[in-house]
Design a protein around this motif. Structure first.
Motif, PDB file in Angstrom:
ATOM      1  N   GLU A   1       0.833  -1.205   0.000  1.00  0.00           N
ATOM      2  CA  GLU A   1       0.000   0.000   0.000  1.00  0.00           C
ATOM      3  C   GLU A   1       0.870   1.258   0.000  1.00  0.00           C
ATOM      4  O   GLU A   1       0.586   2.221  -0.723  1.00  0.00           O
ATOM      5  N   LEU A   2       1.936   1.251   0.779  1.00  0.00           N
ATOM      6  CA  LEU A   2       2.838   2.398   0.838  1.00  0.00           C
ATOM      7  C   LEU A   2       3.568   2.581  -0.496  1.00  0.00           C
ATOM      8  O   LEU A   2       3.719   3.702  -0.990  1.00  0.00           O
ATOM      9  N   ALA A   3       4.014   1.475  -1.083  1.00  0.00           N
ATOM     10  CA  ALA A   3       4.708   1.549  -2.368  1.00  0.00           C
ATOM     11  C   ALA A   3       3.783   2.076  -3.459  1.00  0.00           C
ATOM     12  O   ALA A   3       4.194   2.860  -4.325  1.00  0.00           O
ATOM     13  N   ALA A   4       2.514   1.655  -3.430  1.00  0.00           N
ATOM     14  CA  ALA A   4       1.552   2.120  -4.430  1.00  0.00           C
ATOM     15  C   ALA A   4       1.303   3.623  -4.293  1.00  0.00           C
ATOM     16  O   ALA A   4       1.185   4.340  -5.291  1.00  0.00           O
ATOM     17  N   HIS A   5       1.236   4.103  -3.057  1.00  0.00           N
ATOM     18  CA  HIS A   5       1.018   5.537  -2.849  1.00  0.00           C
ATOM     19  C   HIS A   5       2.232   6.333  -3.336  1.00  0.00           C
ATOM     20  O   HIS A   5       2.083   7.385  -3.972  1.00  0.00           O
ATOM     21  N   ALA A   6       3.417   5.831  -3.055  1.00  0.00           N
ATOM     22  CA  ALA A   6       4.633   6.493  -3.525  1.00  0.00           C
ATOM     23  C   ALA A   6       4.660   6.555  -5.056  1.00  0.00           C
ATOM     24  O   ALA A   6       5.035   7.573  -5.644  1.00  0.00           O
ATOM     25  N   ALA A   7       4.254   5.459  -5.696  1.00  0.00           N
ATOM     26  CA  ALA A   7       4.215   5.431  -7.162  1.00  0.00           C
ATOM     27  C   ALA A   7       3.218   6.458  -7.688  1.00  0.00           C
ATOM     28  O   ALA A   7       3.478   7.139  -8.692  1.00  0.00           O
ATOM     29  N   HIS A   8       2.074   6.574  -7.028  1.00  0.00           N
ATOM     30  CA  HIS A   8       1.061   7.556  -7.421  1.00  0.00           C
ATOM     31  C   HIS A   8       1.619   8.981  -7.358  1.00  0.00           C
ATOM     32  O   HIS A   8       1.237   9.847  -8.160  1.00  0.00           O
ATOM     33  N   LEU A   9       2.544   9.220  -6.422  1.00  0.00           N
ATOM     34  CA  LEU A   9       3.128  10.551  -6.244  1.00  0.00           C
ATOM     35  C   LEU A   9       4.381  10.773  -7.089  1.00  0.00           C
ATOM     36  O   LEU A   9       4.987  11.837  -7.023  1.00  0.00           O
ATOM     37  N   GLY A  10       4.770   9.759  -7.854  1.00  0.00           N
ATOM     38  CA  GLY A  10       5.972   9.889  -8.666  1.00  0.00           C
ATOM     39  C   GLY A  10       7.254   9.713  -7.886  1.00  0.00           C
ATOM     40  O   GLY A  10       8.291  10.278  -8.243  1.00  0.00           O
ATOM     41  N   ALA A  11       7.198   8.927  -6.823  1.00  0.00           N
ATOM     42  CA  ALA A  11       8.361   8.748  -5.944  1.00  0.00           C
ATOM     43  C   ALA A  11       8.702   7.274  -5.766  1.00  0.00           C
ATOM     44  O   ALA A  11       9.153   6.864  -4.696  1.00  0.00           O
ATOM     45  N   THR A  12       8.537   6.481  -6.794  1.00  0.00           N
ATOM     46  CA  THR A  12       8.741   5.038  -6.696  1.00  0.00           C
ATOM     47  C   THR A  12      10.147   4.688  -6.227  1.00  0.00           C
ATOM     48  O   THR A  12      10.332   3.904  -5.279  1.00  0.00           O
ATOM     49  N   GLN A  13      11.153   5.244  -6.895  1.00  0.00           N
ATOM     50  CA  GLN A  13      12.532   4.881  -6.582  1.00  0.00           C
ATOM     51  C   GLN A  13      12.968   5.427  -5.221  1.00  0.00           C
ATOM     52  O   GLN A  13      13.681   4.757  -4.474  1.00  0.00           O
ATOM     53  N   THR A  14      12.530   6.637  -4.903  1.00  0.00           N
ATOM     54  CA  THR A  14      12.880   7.223  -3.609  1.00  0.00           C
ATOM     55  C   THR A  14      12.320   6.380  -2.474  1.00  0.00           C
ATOM     56  O   THR A  14      13.019   6.072  -1.499  1.00  0.00           O
ATOM     57  N   TRP A  15      11.050   6.004  -2.599  1.00  0.00           N
ATOM     58  CA  TRP A  15      10.438   5.206  -1.550  1.00  0.00           C
ATOM     59  C   TRP A  15      11.097   3.833  -1.445  1.00  0.00           C
ATOM     60  O   TRP A  15      11.337   3.343  -0.332  1.00  0.00           O
ATOM     61  N   LYS A  16      11.407   3.213  -2.556  1.00  0.00           N
ATOM     62  CA  LYS A  16      12.043   1.896  -2.531  1.00  0.00           C
ATOM     63  C   LYS A  16      13.360   1.944  -1.760  1.00  0.00           C
ATOM     64  O   LYS A  16      13.633   1.077  -0.914  1.00  0.00           O
ATOM     65  N   ALA A  17      14.165   2.961  -2.016  1.00  0.00           N
ATOM     66  CA  ALA A  17      15.444   3.092  -1.318  1.00  0.00           C
ATOM     67  C   ALA A  17      15.241   3.416   0.159  1.00  0.00           C
ATOM     68  O   ALA A  17      15.931   2.865   1.032  1.00  0.00           O
ATOM     69  N   PHE A  18      14.293   4.308   0.455  1.00  0.00           N
ATOM     70  CA  PHE A  18      14.014   4.662   1.845  1.00  0.00           C
ATOM     71  C   PHE A  18      13.556   3.435   2.634  1.00  0.00           C
ATOM     72  O   PHE A  18      14.002   3.202   3.762  1.00  0.00           O
ATOM     73  N   TRP A  19      12.683   2.645   2.040  1.00  0.00           N
ATOM     74  CA  TRP A  19      12.121   1.468   2.713  1.00  0.00           C
ATOM     75  C   TRP A  19      13.187   0.404   2.967  1.00  0.00           C
ATOM     76  O   TRP A  19      13.099  -0.349   3.931  1.00  0.00           O
ATOM     77  N   GLN A  20      14.199   0.360   2.128  1.00  0.00           N
ATOM     78  CA  GLN A  20      15.306  -0.563   2.363  1.00  0.00           C
ATOM     79  C   GLN A  20      16.116  -0.162   3.593  1.00  0.00           C
ATOM     80  O   GLN A  20      16.650  -1.021   4.298  1.00  0.00           O
ATOM     81  N   LEU A  21      16.187   1.144   3.842  1.00  0.00           N
ATOM     82  CA  LEU A  21      16.992   1.650   4.948  1.00  0.00           C
ATOM     83  C   LEU A  21      16.213   1.792   6.244  1.00  0.00           C
ATOM     84  O   LEU A  21      16.790   1.747   7.333  1.00  0.00           O
ATOM     85  N   CYS A  22      14.913   2.008   6.137  1.00  0.00           N
ATOM     86  CA  CYS A  22      14.084   2.274   7.324  1.00  0.00           C
ATOM     87  C   CYS A  22      12.772   1.513   7.174  1.00  0.00           C
ATOM     88  O   CYS A  22      11.797   2.033   6.635  1.00  0.00           O
ATOM     89  N   ASN A  23      12.763   0.272   7.643  1.00  0.00           N
ATOM     90  CA  ASN A  23      11.607  -0.609   7.471  1.00  0.00           C
ATOM     91  C   ASN A  23      11.276  -1.270   8.804  1.00  0.00           C
ATOM     92  O   ASN A  23      11.855  -2.293   9.165  1.00  0.00           O
ATOM     93  N   PRO A  24      10.351  -0.683   9.566  1.00  0.00           N
ATOM     94  CA  PRO A  24      10.017  -1.259  10.867  1.00  0.00           C
ATOM     95  C   PRO A  24       9.318  -2.613  10.766  1.00  0.00           C
ATOM     96  O   PRO A  24       9.347  -3.380  11.729  1.00  0.00           O
ATOM     97  N   LEU A  25       8.703  -2.912   9.628  1.00  0.00           N
ATOM     98  CA  LEU A  25       8.049  -4.217   9.478  1.00  0.00           C
ATOM     99  C   LEU A  25       9.069  -5.350   9.422  1.00  0.00           C
ATOM    100  O   LEU A  25       8.769  -6.488   9.777  1.00  0.00           O
ATOM    101  N   GLN A  26      10.302  -5.032   8.990  1.00  0.00           N
ATOM    102  CA  GLN A  26      11.370  -6.020   8.916  1.00  0.00           C
ATOM    103  C   GLN A  26      12.481  -5.760   9.931  1.00  0.00           C
ATOM    104  O   GLN A  26      13.474  -6.491   9.952  1.00  0.00           O
TER     105      GLN A  26
END
Length: 443
Positions: free
Chosen positions: A243-268
């Motif tokens: 859901e978070l990745a889809a929202h980032a894609a909607h905002l034109g921030a797919t790559q930024t979010w992907k990199a951020f989530w790799q560095l700061c991911n509380p689910l993992q």
């Protein structure tokens, strides 16, 4: 003051309570996360007593800030001025279970970007004792913020945003478009009986936290609180990775979010805080999303031309300041000599103040190239005070101290008669240092 080891801070935030190691504790506290971590620990955990002071101090501070912000927010509502509560204060007030669990510096709000609304908001604040840094009167100088307000007691600095995220890298058109979406998706919540606006949970995570770190002045530097904020928001609103990745894609921030989530991911349980690791990865990802650092050559040339007259006249102020430092003695003797005997009647324009302060900062860097901030704070503050007073501006020199391990660290800086100077770049000195004296003395 202890400089936190960011690797140890990250380990403390991602490690189960029973496995926390004692050497990590001072680093957590130095990072301002003591209250937050204490709230996550079981009642019998051995760290809780050591973190009690952190939680109580932050809780008391938040209570003071809440009173001031709530009073101004209700007056804005009465005047028909909408405002969205964002970032640290909003999270501390609405998401964290305890007042002392979320440290933050200033308070951030988002209001409509048109100058008329900004001026009305400032006028309401001024009518109730708040002070403005004057930026609201210079729309041509606005960045993603349109004004900074200081509460009547000086305890609260309110940063009024017109865009989120910053337009520094994303560009004004893109930041404005993203901000319009934030207003469309904003939700109304009950704040002590008053209807208040907050960001949609998806925007809280993707825009305020992730894009705020990657597309603005932080340029890819993460904070420990980001991990804790994401953890709470994901849990409270059931947010999932897809859901978070889809929202980032909607905002034109797919790559930024992907990199951020790799560095700061509380689910993992993943967190990386070292800027040397995070900045290159996040900057490269932002560039792939079309957010690139603008060419610096023309900008630097334009800046030099703007500052040239101030550098020329400021050199004399810096040389006098360096002479005063070498001579020593009571600082107030030097300051009194640089303070005109007649009352100050001139108020420089905001660009003039900013350029004067910036010129002195640049001269300090040139003339003291091997010294850190602590080693040049006095000559810089002396020169800034002298330059502003020479131009008729009501500058205030402040000297303070803070505990640093077993010793004491001193610091000096300059403010205006209205509070911190934004161009000086040290808005929280009065929170970090106990004031010894200021000149001119308070009435």
């Amino acid at each position: 003051m202890t400089r936190p080891d960011l690797q140890l801070v990250a380990r403390a935030l991602t490690t189960p309570p029973h496995a926390l190691a004692a050497p990590w504790l001072p680093h957590v506290r130095a990072a301002g996360l003591g209250g937050a971590l204490r709230a996550r620990l079981p009642q019998d955990h051995p760290w809780r007593p050591a973190l009690r002071a952190d939680a109580l101090g932050q809780g008391a501070r938040h209570a003071v800030i809440r009173r001031a912000v709530f009073a101004l927010y209700t007056r804005w509502l009465d005047a028909g001025i909408p405002a969205i509560l964002i970032k640290g204060f909003a999270l501390a007030e609405f998401e964290y279970a305890h007042d002392g669990a979320r440290f933050y510096g200033d308070v951030d709000v988002l209001i409509p970007p048109d100058p008329e609304t900004v001026v009305r908001a400032v006028n309401v604040a001024l009518a109730h004792g708040w002070r403005s840094d004057g930026l609201h009167a210079h729309p041509e100088a606005w960045t993603h913020e349109s004004v900074h307000l200081l509460s009547p007691d000086g305890q609260v600095r309110l940063d009024v945003h017109r865009f989120l995220p910053s337009n520094w890298l994303a560009g004004t058109a893109r930041s404005a478009a993203l901000s319009r979406g934030l207003w469309q998706r904003a939700r109304q919540v009950n704040w002590q009986g008053v209807p208040a606006l907050r960001l949609h949970p998806l925007d809280e995570v993707v825009v305020a936290i992730a894009l705020g770190r990657c597309w603005g002045g932080d340029r890819g530097g993460l904070k420990g609180a980001d991990y804790l904020d994401l953890e709470l928001l994901c849990r409270h609103y059931g947010l999932q990775a897809a859901e978070l990745a889809a929202h980032a894609a909607h905002l034109g921030a797919t790559q930024t979010w992907k990199a951020f989530w790799q560095l700061c991911n509380p689910l993992q349980g993943q967190l990386e805080l070292r800027p040397a690791v995070t900045a290159p990865l996040l900057q490269a990802a932002a560039a792939r999303d079309g957010v690139k650092r603008r060419p610096q050559v023309l900008g630097r040339l334009r800046r030099v031309l703007e500052l040239a007259p101030y550098l020329f006249t400021g050199l004399g102020d810096m040389l006098r300041a360096m002479w005063a430092v070498r001579r020593g003695g009571d600082p107030r003797t030097h300051l009194q000599g640089w303070t005109p005997a007649t009352a100050v009647h001139i108020r420089l324009s905001l660009p003039q103040v900013n350029r004067t302060v910036s010129a002195v900062r640049l001269l300090t860097r040139w003339l003291h190239p091997r010294q850190k901030r602590e080693g040049v704070c006095v000559p810089r503050a002396y020169a800034t005070y002298r330059a502003l007073r020479r131009l008729g501006y009501p500058a205030v020199f402040v000297s303070g101290v803070a505990r640093s391990g077993a010793g004491v660290t001193g610091h000096a800086w300059v403010e205006s008669d209205r509070g911190p100077l934004d161009a000086y770049g040290e808005p929280f000195n009065r929170r970090q240092f106990r004031v010894l004296f200021q000149w001119p003395p308070q009435d």
